[in-house]
Design a protein around this motif. Sequence first.
Motif, PDB file in Angstrom:
ATOM      1  N   ARG A  20       0.824  -1.209   0.000  1.00 46.25           N
ATOM      2  CA  ARG A  20       0.000   0.000   0.000  1.00 46.25           C
ATOM      3  C   ARG A  20       0.857   1.258   0.000  1.00 46.25           C
ATOM      4  NH1 ARG A  20      -2.391   3.290  -1.984  1.00 46.25           N
ATOM      5  NH2 ARG A  20      -3.717   4.747  -0.880  1.00 46.25           N
ATOM      6  N   CYS A  21       1.954   1.251   0.738  1.00 45.71           N
ATOM      7  CA  CYS A  21       2.849   2.411   0.753  1.00 45.71           C
ATOM      8  C   CYS A  21       3.429   2.679  -0.628  1.00 45.71           C
ATOM      9  CB  CYS A  21       3.983   2.200   1.754  1.00 45.71           C
ATOM     10  SG  CYS A  21       3.489   2.334   3.468  1.00 45.71           S
ATOM     11  N   GLU A  37       2.240   1.719  -3.499  1.00 39.57           N
ATOM     12  CA  GLU A  37       1.164   2.144  -4.401  1.00 39.57           C
ATOM     13  C   GLU A  37       0.866   3.627  -4.195  1.00 39.57           C
ATOM     14  OE1 GLU A  37      -1.861  -0.613  -3.246  1.00 39.57           O
ATOM     15  OE2 GLU A  37      -1.144  -2.182  -4.624  1.00 39.57           O
ATOM     16  N   TRP A  38       0.803   4.073  -2.934  1.00 40.04           N
ATOM     17  CA  TRP A  38       0.555   5.476  -2.639  1.00 40.04           C
ATOM     18  C   TRP A  38       1.663   6.350  -3.233  1.00 40.04           C
ATOM     19  CZ3 TRP A  38       3.179   9.359  -0.127  1.00 40.04           C
ATOM     20  CH2 TRP A  38       2.449  10.495   0.208  1.00 40.04           C
ATOM     21  N   CYS A  39       2.900   5.935  -3.049  1.00 38.98           N
ATOM     22  CA  CYS A  39       4.027   6.711  -3.579  1.00 38.98           C
ATOM     23  C   CYS A  39       3.949   6.825  -5.098  1.00 38.98           C
ATOM     24  CB  CYS A  39       5.357   6.078  -3.152  1.00 38.98           C
ATOM     25  SG  CYS A  39       5.689   6.206  -1.380  1.00 38.98           S
ATOM     26  N   PHE A  40       3.590   5.724  -5.759  1.00 42.07           N
ATOM     27  CA  PHE A  40       3.500   5.736  -7.221  1.00 42.07           C
ATOM     28  C   PHE A  40       2.358   6.639  -7.692  1.00 42.07           C
ATOM     29  CE2 PHE A  40       2.912   3.849 -11.490  1.00 42.07           C
ATOM     30  CZ  PHE A  40       4.224   3.943 -11.940  1.00 42.07           C
ATOM     31  N   GLU A  41       1.307   6.761  -6.891  1.00 40.88           N
ATOM     32  CA  GLU A  41       0.220   7.687  -7.216  1.00 40.88           C
ATOM     33  C   GLU A  41       0.707   9.132  -7.145  1.00 40.88           C
ATOM     34  OE1 GLU A  41      -2.834   6.748  -4.385  1.00 40.88           O
ATOM     35  OE2 GLU A  41      -3.182   4.765  -5.273  1.00 40.88           O
ATOM     36  N   GLN A  42       1.677   9.411  -6.263  1.00 40.21           N
ATOM     37  CA  GLN A  42       2.221  10.763  -6.111  1.00 40.21           C
ATOM     38  C   GLN A  42       3.205  11.096  -7.224  1.00 40.21           C
ATOM     39  OE1 GLN A  42       0.478  12.145  -3.510  1.00 40.21           O
ATOM     40  NE2 GLN A  42      -0.213  10.014  -3.396  1.00 40.21           N
ATOM     41  N   CYS A  43       3.951  10.095  -7.677  1.00 44.73           N
ATOM     42  CA  CYS A  43       4.970  10.282  -8.719  1.00 44.73           C
ATOM     43  C   CYS A  43       5.129   8.974  -9.477  1.00 44.73           C
ATOM     44  CB  CYS A  43       6.307  10.696  -8.100  1.00 44.73           C
ATOM     45  SG  CYS A  43       7.636  10.904  -9.332  1.00 44.73           S
ATOM     46  N   PRO A  44       4.812   8.944 -10.766  1.00 43.63           N
ATOM     47  CA  PRO A  44       4.872   7.690 -11.525  1.00 43.63           C
ATOM     48  C   PRO A  44       6.276   7.322 -12.024  1.00 43.63           C
ATOM     49  CG  PRO A  44       3.974   9.408 -12.896  1.00 43.63           C
ATOM     50  CD  PRO A  44       4.209  10.024 -11.542  1.00 43.63           C
ATOM     51  N   ASN A  80       5.808   4.734 -15.067  1.00 45.61           N
ATOM     52  CA  ASN A  80       4.496   4.636 -15.683  1.00 45.61           C
ATOM     53  C   ASN A  80       4.730   4.403 -17.173  1.00 45.61           C
ATOM     54  OD1 ASN A  80       1.775   4.667 -16.094  1.00 45.61           O
ATOM     55  ND2 ASN A  80       1.538   6.881 -15.768  1.00 45.61           N
TER      56      ASN A  80
END
Length: 162
Positions: free
Chosen positions: A108-109, A111-118, A161
Motif C-alpha cells: 500500500r505504501c 502504491e501510494w508513492c507511485f500515485e504521487q509520482c509515476p 508509468n
Amino acid sequence: MDIRKTNLQDIDQVMAIIDSARGLMRASGNTVQWTNGYPSREYIQSTIDIGENYVCLVADTIVATFCFSLESDPNYAHIEGGNWLNDQPYAVVHRLASNGQVKGIAMRCFEWCFEQCPNIRVDTHETNIPMQKVLTKLGYTRCGIIYVGDGTARVAFQKINS
C-alpha cells in the motif's frame, strides 16, 4: 489505511516502529541493514522537519512509517551492473518500516508513492528478501547496484508509468 506526513509528536511511535522493523529484519535473516543505530532519532527528526517522513494509520493507530522524497538521491548518480529505466525526475522511497501487525502495508505504501509520482526509485540490501519480493510483485525492475553513504552496496529498483 490513511497516509499522512509525520508530526514531531509522532516520533516516539515512529522510532518504536523502526525498532520493531529492525527485529523483523533480523528474524528474516537480514542482520546487516539498519545497524549501528541507523536510522537515528535525530535523522528521522530531520526528515520530519523537511516534510519527507510519512506515517501509515489504521484506525488512527500508526502502524508504519517511510520516507518519500521528490529530490534526486546522490547515491543514485552511479549504478553498476545495469541502468536506470530513464533519466527523468523521480521520487525515492526510503526507510519503510512496519510494526508487522498489519498485512500489506509495504504494498500500500509503494502504491501510494507511485500515485504521487509515476517514476519511483528505491534500493534495499541484498539480504532484504521480503522487500525485494514486494518490489518485484509490484512491477519494479531490478536495475543494478548502487552504493550508499557508508560504501555498502544496495540492490536498486525502479518503476515507471509505461
